[in-house]
Design a protein around this motif. Structure first.
Motif, mmCIF file in Angstrom:
data_model
loop_
_atom_site.group_PDB
_atom_site.id
_atom_site.type_symbol
_atom_site.label_atom_id
_atom_site.label_comp_id
_atom_site.label_asym_id
_atom_site.label_seq_id
_atom_site.Cartn_x
_atom_site.Cartn_y
_atom_site.Cartn_z
ATOM 1 N N LEU A 85 -42.164 30.489 4.438
ATOM 2 C CA LEU A 85 -41.906 29.395 5.362
ATOM 3 C C LEU A 85 -43.030 29.373 6.388
ATOM 4 O O LEU A 85 -43.270 30.365 7.072
ATOM 5 C CB LEU A 85 -40.557 29.602 6.059
ATOM 6 C CG LEU A 85 -40.118 28.522 7.040
ATOM 7 C CD1 LEU A 85 -39.832 27.216 6.312
ATOM 8 C CD2 LEU A 85 -38.881 28.989 7.807
ATOM 9 N N ASP A 86 -43.742 28.249 6.481
ATOM 10 C CA ASP A 86 -44.867 28.117 7.402
ATOM 11 C C ASP A 86 -44.593 27.011 8.412
ATOM 12 O O ASP A 86 -43.919 26.023 8.108
ATOM 13 C CB ASP A 86 -46.154 27.755 6.641
ATOM 14 C CG ASP A 86 -46.639 28.883 5.759
ATOM 15 O OD1 ASP A 86 -46.506 30.052 6.149
ATOM 16 O OD2 ASP A 86 -47.148 28.582 4.661
ATOM 17 N N LYS A 87 -45.172 27.178 9.596
ATOM 18 C CA LYS A 87 -45.138 26.139 10.623
ATOM 19 C C LYS A 87 -46.024 24.991 10.153
ATOM 20 O O LYS A 87 -47.117 25.206 9.641
ATOM 21 C CB LYS A 87 -45.665 26.713 11.944
ATOM 22 C CG LYS A 87 -45.563 25.774 13.099
ATOM 23 C CD LYS A 87 -44.326 26.056 13.913
ATOM 24 C CE LYS A 87 -44.357 25.346 15.231
ATOM 25 N NZ LYS A 87 -43.461 24.214 15.288
ATOM 26 N N GLU A 88 -45.518 23.776 10.291
ATOM 27 C CA GLU A 88 -46.289 22.588 9.916
ATOM 28 C C GLU A 88 -46.014 21.505 10.951
ATOM 29 O O GLU A 88 -44.908 20.954 10.987
ATOM 30 C CB GLU A 88 -45.918 22.111 8.516
ATOM 31 C CG GLU A 88 -46.722 20.896 8.078
ATOM 32 C CD GLU A 88 -46.357 20.433 6.684
ATOM 33 O OE1 GLU A 88 -47.197 20.585 5.798
ATOM 34 O OE2 GLU A 88 -45.240 19.923 6.500
ATOM 35 N N GLY A 89 -46.994 21.224 11.794
ATOM 36 C CA GLY A 89 -46.793 20.244 12.857
ATOM 37 C C GLY A 89 -45.671 20.681 13.777
ATOM 38 O O GLY A 89 -45.647 21.802 14.261
ATOM 39 N N ASP A 90 -44.704 19.795 13.975
ATOM 40 C CA ASP A 90 -43.552 20.103 14.818
ATOM 41 C C ASP A 90 -42.433 20.793 14.043
ATOM 42 O O ASP A 90 -41.408 21.122 14.627
ATOM 43 C CB ASP A 90 -42.994 18.822 15.446
ATOM 44 C CG ASP A 90 -43.926 18.252 16.492
ATOM 45 O OD1 ASP A 90 -44.779 19.009 17.013
ATOM 46 O OD2 ASP A 90 -43.815 17.047 16.785
ATOM 47 N N GLY A 91 -42.615 20.966 12.751
ATOM 48 C CA GLY A 91 -41.553 21.537 11.924
ATOM 49 C C GLY A 91 -42.038 22.690 11.066
ATOM 50 O O GLY A 91 -42.980 23.394 11.428
ATOM 51 N N PHE A 92 -41.407 22.835 9.930
ATOM 52 C CA PHE A 92 -41.715 23.924 9.012
ATOM 53 C C PHE A 92 -41.784 23.393 7.596
ATOM 54 O O PHE A 92 -41.256 22.321 7.292
ATOM 55 C CB PHE A 92 -40.638 25.014 9.107
ATOM 56 C CG PHE A 92 -40.640 25.717 10.429
ATOM 57 C CD1 PHE A 92 -41.411 26.854 10.614
ATOM 58 C CD2 PHE A 92 -39.890 25.242 11.489
ATOM 59 C CE1 PHE A 92 -41.427 27.504 11.837
ATOM 60 C CE2 PHE A 92 -39.905 25.875 12.714
ATOM 61 C CZ PHE A 92 -40.674 27.015 12.890
ATOM 62 N N LYS A 93 -42.404 24.185 6.733
ATOM 63 C CA LYS A 93 -42.547 23.809 5.332
ATOM 64 C C LYS A 93 -42.443 25.064 4.489
ATOM 65 O O LYS A 93 -43.059 26.090 4.801
ATOM 66 C CB LYS A 93 -43.922 23.164 5.109
ATOM 67 C CG LYS A 93 -44.241 22.868 3.663
ATOM 68 C CD LYS A 93 -45.650 22.327 3.505
ATOM 69 C CE LYS A 93 -45.959 22.086 2.045
ATOM 70 N NZ LYS A 93 -47.314 21.590 1.864
ATOM 71 N N VAL A 94 -41.667 24.990 3.412
ATOM 72 C CA VAL A 94 -41.701 26.050 2.411
ATOM 73 C C VAL A 94 -42.970 25.798 1.606
ATOM 74 O O VAL A 94 -43.098 24.790 0.919
ATOM 75 C CB VAL A 94 -40.453 26.022 1.500
ATOM 76 C CG1 VAL A 94 -40.608 27.001 0.349
ATOM 77 C CG2 VAL A 94 -39.202 26.344 2.315
ATOM 78 N N SER A 95 -43.946 26.697 1.758
ATOM 79 C CA SER A 95 -45.268 26.447 1.191
ATOM 80 C C SER A 95 -45.482 27.093 -0.170
ATOM 81 O O SER A 95 -46.367 26.676 -0.910
ATOM 82 C CB SER A 95 -46.349 26.942 2.149
ATOM 83 O OG SER A 95 -46.187 28.328 2.382
#
Length: 143
Positions: A85-95
């Motif tokens: 799980l990575d930080k992406e912008g204001d949210g998160f993304k399962v990368s």
């Protein structure tokens, strides 16, 4: 067609909220989740852990069936999935999801095993579902 269900409830909002997740089968019943289980060490589960369990079990079963199709009847497959799980912008993304397999299989050449395992990785239903990079490694024990 087969349909499976799960449900989630979240009381309160943000970091102070507390959630519970359940599966239709009853295997998980009101298991706690929230900020502390997702980003800390509080007891309970989190969505990424559940995705990891789904991916590991789906891939392992797909590989098992593919090996049976090859005429193999005995062995052991042990898979661990690590979902990132990575930080992406204001949210998160399962990368990504990385599968690590320990296999004890006799009677198959490593090149054929790798081909079958890579096909299982690409074609198990959870791999197809995930919109993330799927890493894979394995160690084959046996001959």
């Amino acid at each position: 067609m087969t349909t499976r269900t799960a449900s989630a409830r979240y009381e309160g909002f943000g970091k102070d909220g507390k959630g519970h997740v359940s599966t239709g089968s009853g295997v998980l019943a009101d298991q706690p989740y929230g900020f502390g289980t997702r980003f800390g060490d509080e007891p309970g589960t989190n969505p990424e852990e559940l995705i990891a369990a789904a991916h590991a079990s789906c891939f392992t079963m797909a590989l098992s069936f593919a090996l049976a199709k090859e005429g193999l009847t005995d062995g052991l497959l042990q898979t661990t999935a690590k979902v990132q799980l990575d930080k992406e912008g204001d949210g998160f993304k399962v990368s990504r999801s990385d599968l690590s397999l320990e296999a004890n299989v006799n009677g198959i050449e490593e090149s054929r095993f790798r081909e079958i395992a890579e096909t299982a990785k690409a074609n198990c239903p959870i791999s197809k579902l995930l919109n993330a990079e799927i890493g894979f490694d394995y160690r084959l024990n046996g001959s």
